[in-house]
Scaffold this motif. Structure first.
Motif, PDB file in Angstrom:
ATOM      1  N   ASP A 140       0.823  -1.211   0.000  1.00 24.91           N
ATOM      2  CA  ASP A 140       0.000   0.000   0.000  1.00 24.91           C
ATOM      3  C   ASP A 140       0.855   1.258   0.000  1.00 24.91           C
ATOM      4  O   ASP A 140       0.433   2.310  -0.500  1.00 24.91           O
ATOM      5  CB  ASP A 140      -1.003   0.004   1.162  1.00 24.91           C
ATOM      6  CG  ASP A 140      -0.356  -0.204   2.506  1.00 24.91           C
ATOM      7  OD1 ASP A 140       0.709  -0.850   2.581  1.00 24.91           O
ATOM      8  OD2 ASP A 140      -0.909   0.283   3.513  1.00 24.91           O
ATOM      9  N   ARG A 195      -7.733  -6.002  -0.562  1.00 27.54           N
ATOM     10  CA  ARG A 195      -7.049  -6.120   0.725  1.00 27.54           C
ATOM     11  C   ARG A 195      -8.037  -6.046   1.889  1.00 27.54           C
ATOM     12  O   ARG A 195      -7.836  -6.696   2.929  1.00 27.54           O
ATOM     13  CB  ARG A 195      -5.989  -5.022   0.848  1.00 27.54           C
ATOM     14  CG  ARG A 195      -4.795  -5.246  -0.061  1.00 27.54           C
ATOM     15  CD  ARG A 195      -3.908  -4.021  -0.131  1.00 27.54           C
ATOM     16  NE  ARG A 195      -3.349  -3.668   1.165  1.00 27.54           N
ATOM     17  CZ  ARG A 195      -2.245  -4.203   1.682  1.00 27.54           C
ATOM     18  NH1 ARG A 195      -1.594  -5.150   1.006  1.00 27.54           N
ATOM     19  NH2 ARG A 195      -1.776  -3.813   2.846  1.00 27.54           N
ATOM     20  N   ALA A 196      -9.095  -5.255   1.698  1.00 26.20           N
ATOM     21  CA  ALA A 196     -10.087  -5.110   2.767  1.00 26.20           C
ATOM     22  C   ALA A 196     -10.864  -6.411   3.009  1.00 26.20           C
ATOM     23  O   ALA A 196     -11.374  -6.643   4.113  1.00 26.20           O
ATOM     24  CB  ALA A 196     -11.058  -3.976   2.430  1.00 26.20           C
ATOM     25  N   HIS A 201      -7.259  -1.687  -2.959  1.00 28.27           N
ATOM     26  CA  HIS A 201      -7.645  -1.527  -1.552  1.00 28.27           C
ATOM     27  C   HIS A 201      -8.861  -2.388  -1.205  1.00 28.27           C
ATOM     28  O   HIS A 201      -8.961  -2.911  -0.087  1.00 28.27           O
ATOM     29  CB  HIS A 201      -7.918  -0.054  -1.255  1.00 28.27           C
ATOM     30  CG  HIS A 201      -6.681   0.791  -1.245  1.00 28.27           C
ATOM     31  ND1 HIS A 201      -5.676   0.613  -0.315  1.00 28.27           N
ATOM     32  CD2 HIS A 201      -6.277   1.815  -2.050  1.00 28.27           C
ATOM     33  CE1 HIS A 201      -4.700   1.493  -0.552  1.00 28.27           C
ATOM     34  NE2 HIS A 201      -5.047   2.223  -1.588  1.00 28.27           N
ATOM     35  N   GLU A 207      -6.373   1.436  -8.253  1.00 32.48           N
ATOM     36  CA  GLU A 207      -6.078   1.743  -6.856  1.00 32.48           C
ATOM     37  C   GLU A 207      -7.255   1.361  -5.956  1.00 32.48           C
ATOM     38  O   GLU A 207      -7.075   0.762  -4.892  1.00 32.48           O
ATOM     39  CB  GLU A 207      -5.741   3.226  -6.708  1.00 32.48           C
ATOM     40  CG  GLU A 207      -5.259   3.631  -5.333  1.00 32.48           C
ATOM     41  CD  GLU A 207      -4.853   5.092  -5.271  1.00 32.48           C
ATOM     42  OE1 GLU A 207      -4.173   5.468  -4.299  1.00 32.48           O
ATOM     43  OE2 GLU A 207      -5.227   5.862  -6.181  1.00 32.48           O
ATOM     44  N   GLY A 261       0.418   4.033  -3.074  1.00 32.64           N
ATOM     45  CA  GLY A 261       0.262   5.432  -2.698  1.00 32.64           C
ATOM     46  C   GLY A 261       1.382   6.312  -3.211  1.00 32.64           C
ATOM     47  O   GLY A 261       1.152   7.470  -3.593  1.00 32.64           O
TER      48      GLY A 261
END
Length: 375
Positions: A252, A367-368, A364, A360, A256
């Motif tokens: 991450d 991963r969540a 995320h 992006e 970013g």
């Protein structure tokens, strides 16, 4: 510079994709550089590292200078021949390791005198000495010698350190000289202070480098502060040169950083995690030591094509990790490096297609979800 160039192919927001051309091959950006500290990516053969998709490795000037010695590496044909890696190599300057590993460090305008963490022998690093060692190693991308204070630190300490690093940057440039086919990168410093970062960038641009690194981050400030710094720091650096964020990082962190304009990154995390039973996947981090994997016949990641996922079960990986078998570090390091390079390939494709924001968000979201449920 003859034999070294950077081509920017596409942008999507601040995210960029392009190519660094060197006499030893092309580096696709954004690029993640596996770390070969002492002339090896731990638990991996060079051909295996290349098979994961890596275009370039990082070698460590400090460690190689202490053992086996830069002169010996030069006599044996340079670092590429010595470690059997024919693609590009970037060497760091040694400054960070002097700061973090050495005992009884003494800092002066001339350089840094320190004791080896291996045998206590005394050595001196200066901009000129760093350039000499990196030339002996024969790396394709050379880093200017700088001083990097750990964060948090008082502003006056950061300011003095940054200005010393800029004086050392000029000395590095002078000592590097004219080396066709080899590149020299300057390193922006200034902690989390935007005005000091701007002053540093102005000084580096006045000197002139083939690429520019953002240094002094990932040293204890936390991701939120690092991203806030990158929001402005990248914009201070030339658009037509590669931008390298040193020592980063977690997946991450990488996504970013790319979103803020970074082109190159390196970190020991994929290999270090692999040796301690930790795997990085699209769903986040998986600890293979956990008992939940002991009877699980499924692969670590069913969508992954690395040897660990293609040929072995979670149960087997759990077994060899818990047993301390060497194959555990080998398989999990290969998997982690494969995942990192697959992540970089996905980023490059998304930037080229103009869909990085969606990539992006999907990154995320996956991963969540967390790891797959236990069997």
């Amino acid at each position: 510079m003859s034999g070294f160039s950077f081509t920017l192919d596409a942008t999507c927001g601040k995210a960029r994709t392009g190519r660094i051309s060197t006499p030893r091959g092309e580096i696709r950006t954004p690029a993640f550089m596996p770390v070969g500290t002492a002339g090896t990516v731990k638990a991996m053969l060079p051909d295996s590292v290349a098979a994961t998709g890596a275009d370039i490795l990082l070698g460590n000037t400090y460690h190689l200078m202490l053992r086996p010695g830069a002169e010996r590496v030069a006599r044996l044909g340079g670092l590429h021949a010595f470690m059997n890696w024919d693609r590009p190599i970037l060497t760091d300057s040694g400054g960070f390791q002097v700061m973090s590993l050495s005992d009884l460090r003494k800092l002066t305008e001339d350089g840094v005198t320190f004791k080896s963490h291996i045998d206590g022998s005394r050595h001196m690093f200066s901009p000129e000495k760093s350039m000499e060692i990196q030339k002996l190693l024969g790396s394709d991308i050379v880093m200017a010698f700088d001083e990097c204070p750990a964060l948090p630190a008082p502003r006056d300490r950061i300011e003095a350190s940054m200005r010393l690093s800029m004086r050392w940057a000029q000395r590095s440039r002078d000592a590097f000289g004219d080396r066709p086919g080899h590149a020299l990168f300057g390193i922006q410093q200034g902690g989390l202070e935007p005005d000091l970062r701007a002053e540093s960038a102005k000084a580096l641009k006045a000197i002139g480098f083939d690429g520019y690194a953002v240094g002094g981050l990932a040293v204890g400030e936390g991701q939120e502060a690092m991203f806030a710094c990158l929001d402005t720091a990248c914009d201070m650096l030339p658009e037509d040169r590669p931008r390298y964020l040193m020592g980063v990082g977690k997946p991450d962190d990488i996504v970013g950083a790319v979103a803020r304009g970074i082109d190159m990154m390196d970190c020991v995390l994929p290999s270090r995690s692999g040796r301690t039973g930790q795997a990085w996947t699209r769903r986040g981090q998986v600890n293979l030591r956990n008992a939940r994997h002991a009877d699980d016949p499924r692969p670590l990641d069913e969508a992954c094509t690395c040897p660990a996922c293609r040929s072995y079960s979670r149960a087997y990986l759990h077994h060899v990790v818990r047993s301390g078998e060497m194959i555990a570090g080998m398989l999990l390091t290969w998997h982690n490096l494969h995942y990192y390079q697959e992540l970089m390939a996905g980023i490059r494709a998304a930037v080229a297609a103009g869909t990085f924001a969606g990539f992006e968000a999907g990154f995320h979201a996956a991963r969540a979800e967390g790891d797959i449920p236990p069997r």
